[in-house]
Design an enzyme around this catalytic site. Sequence first.
Site, PDB file in Angstrom:
ATOM      1  N   GLU A  52       0.731  -1.052  -0.015  1.00  0.00           N
ATOM      2  CA  GLU A  52      -0.187   0.051  -0.156  1.00  0.00           C
ATOM      3  C   GLU A  52       1.126   0.998   0.299  1.00  0.00           C
ATOM      4  O   GLU A  52       0.827   1.866  -0.394  1.00  0.00           O
ATOM      5  CB  GLU A  52      -1.022   0.295   1.329  1.00  0.00           C
ATOM      6  CG  GLU A  52      -2.048  -1.236   1.431  1.00  0.00           C
ATOM      7  CD  GLU A  52      -3.007  -0.953   0.354  1.00  0.00           C
ATOM      8  OE1 GLU A  52      -3.165  -0.041  -0.794  1.00  0.00           O
ATOM      9  OE2 GLU A  52      -3.230  -1.826   0.337  1.00  0.00           O
ATOM     10  N   ARG A  56       0.494   3.982  -3.365  1.00  0.00           N
ATOM     11  CA  ARG A  56       0.107   5.384  -3.491  1.00  0.00           C
ATOM     12  C   ARG A  56       0.895   6.755  -2.527  1.00  0.00           C
ATOM     13  O   ARG A  56       1.229   7.481  -3.705  1.00  0.00           O
ATOM     14  CB  ARG A  56      -0.992   5.046  -2.051  1.00  0.00           C
ATOM     15  CG  ARG A  56      -2.513   3.836  -1.682  1.00  0.00           C
ATOM     16  CD  ARG A  56      -3.075   3.742  -1.057  1.00  0.00           C
ATOM     17  NE  ARG A  56      -3.785   2.592  -0.496  1.00  0.00           N
ATOM     18  CZ  ARG A  56      -5.012   2.511  -0.516  1.00  0.00           C
ATOM     19  NH1 ARG A  56      -5.950   3.800   0.157  1.00  0.00           N
ATOM     20  NH2 ARG A  56      -5.458   1.117  -0.664  1.00  0.00           N
ATOM     21  N   ASP A 185      -4.485  -9.628  -8.870  1.00  0.00           N
ATOM     22  CA  ASP A 185      -4.529  -8.910  -9.588  1.00  0.00           C
ATOM     23  C   ASP A 185      -3.325  -7.957 -10.362  1.00  0.00           C
ATOM     24  O   ASP A 185      -3.381  -7.972 -11.285  1.00  0.00           O
ATOM     25  CB  ASP A 185      -5.850  -7.932  -8.950  1.00  0.00           C
ATOM     26  CG  ASP A 185      -5.497  -7.254  -7.915  1.00  0.00           C
ATOM     27  OD1 ASP A 185      -4.458  -7.466  -6.791  1.00  0.00           O
ATOM     28  OD2 ASP A 185      -6.906  -6.606  -7.215  1.00  0.00           O
ATOM     29  N   GLU A 319     -12.167   0.081 -10.750  1.00  0.00           N
ATOM     30  CA  GLU A 319     -11.902  -0.810 -12.142  1.00  0.00           C
ATOM     31  C   GLU A 319     -12.735  -1.195 -12.747  1.00  0.00           C
ATOM     32  O   GLU A 319     -12.395  -1.281 -14.003  1.00  0.00           O
ATOM     33  CB  GLU A 319     -11.726  -2.193 -11.502  1.00  0.00           C
ATOM     34  CG  GLU A 319     -10.146  -2.292  -9.936  1.00  0.00           C
ATOM     35  CD  GLU A 319     -10.259  -1.661  -8.802  1.00  0.00           C
ATOM     36  OE1 GLU A 319     -12.511  -1.591  -8.025  1.00  0.00           O
ATOM     37  OE2 GLU A 319      -9.759  -1.831  -7.870  1.00  0.00           O
TER      38      GLU A 319
HETATM   39  C1  DMJ Z   1      -6.363   0.351  -4.920  1.00  0.00           C
HETATM   40  O1  DMJ Z   1      -5.737   0.692  -4.321  1.00  0.00           O
HETATM   41  C2  DMJ Z   1      -5.787  -0.063  -6.121  1.00  0.00           C
HETATM   42  O2  DMJ Z   1      -6.775   0.265  -7.522  1.00  0.00           O
HETATM   43  C3  DMJ Z   1      -5.557  -1.512  -6.296  1.00  0.00           C
HETATM   44  O3  DMJ Z   1      -4.426  -2.263  -7.014  1.00  0.00           O
HETATM   45  C4  DMJ Z   1      -6.653  -2.176  -5.298  1.00  0.00           C
HETATM   46  N1  DMJ Z   1      -7.707  -1.623  -4.539  1.00  0.00           N
HETATM   47  C5  DMJ Z   1      -7.156  -0.422  -4.432  1.00  0.00           C
HETATM   48  C6  DMJ Z   1      -8.767   0.356  -5.554  1.00  0.00           C
HETATM   49  O4  DMJ Z   1      -9.560  -0.872  -5.561  1.00  0.00           O
END
Ligand code: DMJ
Length: 425
Positions: A52, A56, A185, A319
């Site tokens: 995270e 970010r 993912d 998404e």
């Molecule tokens: C975001 O922090 C990023 O897109 C991550 O890959 C998946 N979760 C959140 C958004 O849903």
Amino acid sequence: SSYISGNIQGATIVDALDTLYIMEMKEEFKEAKEWVEKNLDFNVNAEISVFEVNIRFVGGLLSAYYLSGEEVFRKKAVELGEKLLPAFNTPTGIPWALLNIKSGIGRNWPWASGGSSILAEFGTLHLEFVHLSHLSGNPVFAEKVMNIRKVLNRLDKPEGLYPNYLNPSSGQWGQHHVSIGGLGDSFYEYLLKAWLMSDKTDEEGKKMYYEAVQAMETHLIRKSSGGLTYIAEWKGGLLEHKMGHLTCFAGGMFALGADGAPNDKTGHHIELGAEIARTCHESYDRTSMKLGPEAFRFDGGVEAIATRQNEKYYILRPEVIETYMYMWRLTHDPKYRQWGWEAVEALEKHCRVDGGYSGIRDVYNNHESHDDVQQSFFLSETLKYLYLLFSEDDLLPFEHWVFNTEAHPFPVLHKDDGNKEENQK
Ligand code: DMJ
């Protein structure tokens, strides 16, 4: 995985920097930059999520640097990258999920299969770390992520699939659970984008991506009796016919990767992207609020509908809109802008609150129950992808820019760049 960046303050500010810049909100960008200069502090006693914080904070700072050229962002990004390095001190070099950035002590999530690290977490460092090496002149960052590739390529993959769990001490897979949504993912996303960001020189990333998509098609991608294509989850060979909101990013990924698809499969990959976009749009359209649930199912007589109460929430995730944006750029079919506009109207109607925007507890209910949280990715991703969906293609063109998984744009490192820094907008 839950967001626990704990004592590093300012996630929303850092995540929103590039969005402010792109939207030409100059006053707000300046204010945010001043906050970063004065207050963004990594010398704190905090146990953070490496993933995270990387997507970010490192991602947000890198993109702010590349867009604005302001040195403070480069300096802070490299400083933070150095703080993350102790996470790689494991027997295999597969990083820990959690790291105390004061002590440098790492560990994994207590719930993750037998002490495993998570595929989508250690697999979503590549783009940022390549840029950290590029901008600092220090190869250590790129070496760390290339080693992750090496460990993965030494392992046998069940049916060509990548399990979500890998033990950083033994170097062996944990439970054989496979997902293109949560826990898996962005690993797949970063294989493709590593290749694109390298100006298509990273042949290893390319090969791993297209082989993974082939395995998904064989083992995970199914069509419902109503004709909706979806991506199921795989648990030791058994399919769970559930698709997460997170999985909806894959429509955009397939379309983005279509151009390089082997064996004349370009059209097929675009079509796959279009089908996932349509399914995810249905998941929105089949709710009362026209906003999609966290997860929807294709069993027990339903299609693209959440059946469990704890899967009916919407937390401002990007998404589906992300996939509309890619599909729009790559096909110019006007339906993607229509679908994006439906989402804008639903967000305004149901999520807008006095202080900003809020998540919703049940998208099938006629009355909003707000969760009173505005996730930082709403500003970095959801609003940015909406803005790009309604902008011209020459704003952050795909030939020159690759978006990290938090929608932070990084420049493609062109073959002739050398170490010279470039600022292409
Ligand atoms: C975001 O922090 C990023 O897109 C991550 O890959 C998946 N979760 C959140 C958004 O849903």
